[in-house]
Write a protein that holds these residues in place. Sequence first.
Motif, mmCIF file in Angstrom:
data_model
loop_
_atom_site.group_PDB
_atom_site.id
_atom_site.type_symbol
_atom_site.label_atom_id
_atom_site.label_comp_id
_atom_site.label_asym_id
_atom_site.label_seq_id
_atom_site.Cartn_x
_atom_site.Cartn_y
_atom_site.Cartn_z
ATOM 1 N N GLU A 130 -8.548 -13.745 34.553
ATOM 2 C CA GLU A 130 -7.417 -14.074 35.441
ATOM 3 C C GLU A 130 -6.151 -13.386 34.909
ATOM 4 O O GLU A 130 -5.775 -13.563 33.759
ATOM 5 C CB GLU A 130 -7.255 -15.594 35.488
ATOM 6 C CG GLU A 130 -6.336 -16.080 36.587
ATOM 7 C CD GLU A 130 -4.880 -16.072 36.155
ATOM 8 O OE1 GLU A 130 -4.036 -15.581 36.930
ATOM 9 O OE2 GLU A 130 -4.611 -16.554 35.044
ATOM 10 N N PRO A 131 -5.457 -12.569 35.725
ATOM 11 C CA PRO A 131 -4.400 -11.682 35.230
ATOM 12 C C PRO A 131 -3.231 -12.373 34.528
ATOM 13 O O PRO A 131 -2.769 -11.888 33.494
ATOM 14 C CB PRO A 131 -3.919 -10.967 36.502
ATOM 15 C CG PRO A 131 -5.073 -11.032 37.431
ATOM 16 C CD PRO A 131 -5.750 -12.330 37.150
ATOM 17 N N TYR A 132 -2.736 -13.491 35.081
ATOM 18 C CA TYR A 132 -1.587 -14.150 34.471
ATOM 19 C C TYR A 132 -1.906 -14.604 33.059
ATOM 20 O O TYR A 132 -1.125 -14.386 32.114
ATOM 21 C CB TYR A 132 -1.147 -15.338 35.321
ATOM 22 C CG TYR A 132 -0.330 -16.370 34.574
ATOM 23 C CD1 TYR A 132 0.897 -16.037 34.004
ATOM 24 C CD2 TYR A 132 -0.794 -17.681 34.435
ATOM 25 C CE1 TYR A 132 1.634 -16.979 33.304
ATOM 26 C CE2 TYR A 132 -0.058 -18.626 33.751
ATOM 27 C CZ TYR A 132 1.147 -18.273 33.179
ATOM 28 O OH TYR A 132 1.875 -19.203 32.481
ATOM 29 N N PRO A 137 6.575 -14.352 37.447
ATOM 30 C CA PRO A 137 7.835 -14.489 36.701
ATOM 31 C C PRO A 137 7.644 -14.975 35.267
ATOM 32 O O PRO A 137 8.321 -14.480 34.353
ATOM 33 C CB PRO A 137 8.632 -15.510 37.527
ATOM 34 C CG PRO A 137 8.046 -15.449 38.891
ATOM 35 C CD PRO A 137 6.595 -15.149 38.685
ATOM 36 N N HIS A 138 6.743 -15.939 35.080
ATOM 37 C CA HIS A 138 6.554 -16.456 33.716
ATOM 38 C C HIS A 138 5.969 -15.383 32.812
ATOM 39 O O HIS A 138 6.376 -15.243 31.649
ATOM 40 C CB HIS A 138 5.654 -17.685 33.726
ATOM 41 C CG HIS A 138 5.561 -18.349 32.390
ATOM 42 N ND1 HIS A 138 4.372 -18.570 31.742
ATOM 43 C CD2 HIS A 138 6.525 -18.831 31.551
ATOM 44 C CE1 HIS A 138 4.587 -19.163 30.570
ATOM 45 N NE2 HIS A 138 5.893 -19.329 30.442
ATOM 46 N N ALA A 139 5.017 -14.608 33.308
ATOM 47 C CA ALA A 139 4.454 -13.523 32.511
ATOM 48 C C ALA A 139 5.534 -12.497 32.169
ATOM 49 O O ALA A 139 5.608 -12.005 31.030
ATOM 50 C CB ALA A 139 3.309 -12.858 33.266
ATOM 51 N N ARG A 195 14.126 -17.431 37.471
ATOM 52 C CA ARG A 195 12.892 -17.315 38.238
ATOM 53 C C ARG A 195 11.777 -18.273 37.809
ATOM 54 O O ARG A 195 10.708 -18.275 38.411
ATOM 55 C CB ARG A 195 12.376 -15.866 38.158
ATOM 56 C CG ARG A 195 13.377 -14.822 38.649
ATOM 57 C CD ARG A 195 12.862 -13.417 38.475
ATOM 58 N NE ARG A 195 11.641 -13.182 39.239
ATOM 59 C CZ ARG A 195 10.936 -12.050 39.172
ATOM 60 N NH1 ARG A 195 11.343 -11.067 38.391
ATOM 61 N NH2 ARG A 195 9.829 -11.911 39.892
ATOM 62 N N CYS A 196 12.022 -19.073 36.757
ATOM 63 C CA CYS A 196 10.958 -19.925 36.227
ATOM 64 C C CYS A 196 11.416 -21.379 36.107
ATOM 65 O O CYS A 196 12.620 -21.665 36.090
ATOM 66 C CB CYS A 196 10.508 -19.441 34.840
ATOM 67 S SG CYS A 196 9.896 -17.747 34.808
ATOM 68 N N THR A 197 10.458 -22.284 36.011
ATOM 69 C CA THR A 197 10.731 -23.685 35.710
ATOM 70 C C THR A 197 9.819 -24.112 34.566
ATOM 71 O O THR A 197 8.785 -23.495 34.317
ATOM 72 C CB THR A 197 10.468 -24.583 36.931
ATOM 73 O OG1 THR A 197 9.107 -24.399 37.363
ATOM 74 C CG2 THR A 197 11.414 -24.257 38.074
#
Length: 338
Positions: free
Chosen positions: A153-155, A196-198, A233-235
């Motif tokens: 899975e990429p993320y 965004p997290h990555a 962009r993240c939480t």
Amino acid sequence: PPPPIPPAPISPKIADALANAGRGAEAASAYLKADGNAAPADGLELRRSAAEQLLMSGHIDEGLSVLREVLAAVGMKLARTPEQALAGLVVRRAQLKLRGLRFREREESDLSSDELRRIDTCWSVGIGLAMVDTVRGTHFLSRHARLALQAGEPYRIARTLALEACGSVTRGRRSRRRTEKLLKAGWALAERTENPHALGLLALASAATANFQGRFPEAAEMCERAERILRDRCTGVAWELDNTEIFRLHSHYWMGRWKDLAVRLPTLLREARERRDLFLATYLGTRSFHAAHLAADQPEEAREGQQRSIGAWSHQGFQVQHYWDWFAQCEIDLYVGE
């Protein structure tokens, strides 16, 4: 008299909101309360989230207590001694080296919930302990890497590459090429998937690697980029933002930017204590506080701050925070001629 009205069940969304606000200890408490009303599988995920929040906010003893239950449920366990942890780490690194970083890409929807839970549990342990108990943390990050590559899975692979780069850079000049390769592959995957997290993790990893290589101006710039991505962009990224501040202050320290350090420190320390974020508060109190006060010729204030900060930390074993305290105490002793 009418029977007492039972309290309304806690919604996991309340816990999520607290985690997003960087209040890890309160979020963990809410996750555990929500667990009482959840299905078994959902309850396990809530307990994993609670353990993750406790560890990332520096409440190590409580976090490990919850974590052991979660690990047992997925067929894993923490090493009981440093020697066991080191032996396990050696085995995991050898397995990963033999396997390599190749993978066959798959969507998250193609993976079972059990498979995802094992990967994410290893991630929770790994990042929760990476800056606390380095050997046990790296052991689980290595397990996360192997499981993520198998899943494809990429993320999860992008975040694996980010943390692998942070580990690679600590081996010095001989690993420079490998570190650059890991970062390049991670950035390509994160940008292609637009996660965004990555992207935030890769910016943070780039800041960390530049810092370890002594490229402090570049590290400080990458910290600014990481913060923009994570905040905009993240939480639920309090731990990532904490480490962004750590590497930014570390860069200021080594560049001799004492004024920047002294100006930024009081606000950060106050906010960390208000959020009961022991992880950031202990770093600030044991690694940055003394430097700012020695620069202002205040060694007694520096020593008092050290003792107050480390006193609130876990005393189970010798952890990274105890090293920071030892290092600072030595610098204070040298400053006053002892």
